[in-house]
Motif scaffolding. Structure first.
Motif, mmCIF file in Angstrom:
data_model
loop_
_atom_site.group_PDB
_atom_site.id
_atom_site.type_symbol
_atom_site.label_atom_id
_atom_site.label_comp_id
_atom_site.label_asym_id
_atom_site.label_seq_id
_atom_site.Cartn_x
_atom_site.Cartn_y
_atom_site.Cartn_z
ATOM 1 N N SER A 22 0.857 -1.187 0.000
ATOM 2 C CA SER A 22 0.000 0.000 0.000
ATOM 3 C C SER A 22 0.893 1.237 0.000
ATOM 4 C CB SER A 22 -0.899 0.005 1.244
ATOM 5 O OG SER A 22 -0.115 0.229 2.401
ATOM 6 N N THR A 23 0.301 2.396 -0.015
ATOM 7 C CA THR A 23 1.094 3.637 -0.033
ATOM 8 C C THR A 23 1.909 3.803 1.247
ATOM 9 O OG1 THR A 23 -0.803 4.850 0.817
ATOM 10 C CG2 THR A 23 -0.478 4.871 -1.572
ATOM 11 N N GLU A 69 4.994 0.870 0.659
ATOM 12 C CA GLU A 69 5.616 0.535 -0.633
ATOM 13 C C GLU A 69 7.125 0.768 -0.636
ATOM 14 O OE1 GLU A 69 3.684 2.746 -3.746
ATOM 15 O OE2 GLU A 69 3.879 4.628 -2.670
#
Length: 181
Positions: free
Chosen positions: A30-31, A34
């Protein structure tokens, strides 16, 4: 059906203490994670070269341990002969204390200082334990000198570990530190 090589890798992984289901393929990117995923992947593809040490920190359940196991599993896939040690900070502490009590520190040093990859989960556990920090300092130096990969996880960054020796804090911060949100 698994191949003989896959069976062998899983057996080695189990012996080391790695979870076979903690791989890069099963990690939910996910952000918030990452960058950690990318760094962990790079480390597993080029151990001792990229980001050494790799220090992952963050709260409970953010994927630190998953990424650490994924690094170990991927290194094994690429090199079944890699000498990988995985343990928790508590296990490292208990091992060195037992080695001191039994006057077997040479066995301890031989085990840890010959590793190609050292993975220690929850390294914050060694803070405040002077003899453990002393041994870890020398182990860390020996491993980095021979270009072995070190990966550490913690629930907080080194600068927040108030009982951690400055020389260890400096080494932990010398590589890549990533806060997994």
């Amino acid at each position: 059906m698994q191949t003989v090589q896959e069976d062998r890798i899983q057996a080695i992984s189990r012996k080391i203490g790695l979870r076979k289901d903690f791989t890069f393929e099963t990690f939910a990117v996910s952000t918030t994670n990452e960058m950690a995923h990318a760094a962990a992947t790079a480390v597993s593809n080029r151990p001792g070269v990229s980001y050494n040490p790799l220090f992952l920190y963050g709260g409970v359940g953010v994927g630190k341990t998953h990424l650490m196991h994924a690094i170990g599993n991927n290194i094994l896939r690429n090199n079944q002969d890699a000498k990988i040690i995985y343990c928790t900070g508590e296990e490292f502490t208990n091992e060195i204390i037992q080695a001191i009590q039994k006057k077997q520190t040479n066995l301890f040093k031989g085990k840890y200082r010959k590793a190609d990859v050292l993975l220690i989960d929850d390294i914050q556990f060694i803070a405040g334990k002077l003899s453990v920090q002393e041994e870890f300092f020398h182990t860390f130096n020996a491993l980095t000198q021979q270009q072995s990969q070190i990966v550490l996880t913690s629930d907080r960054p080194p600068h927040e570990m108030t009982l951690l020796e400055d020389r260890l804090r400096s080494r932990f911060e010398a590589g890549l530190m990533i806060d997994i949100g």
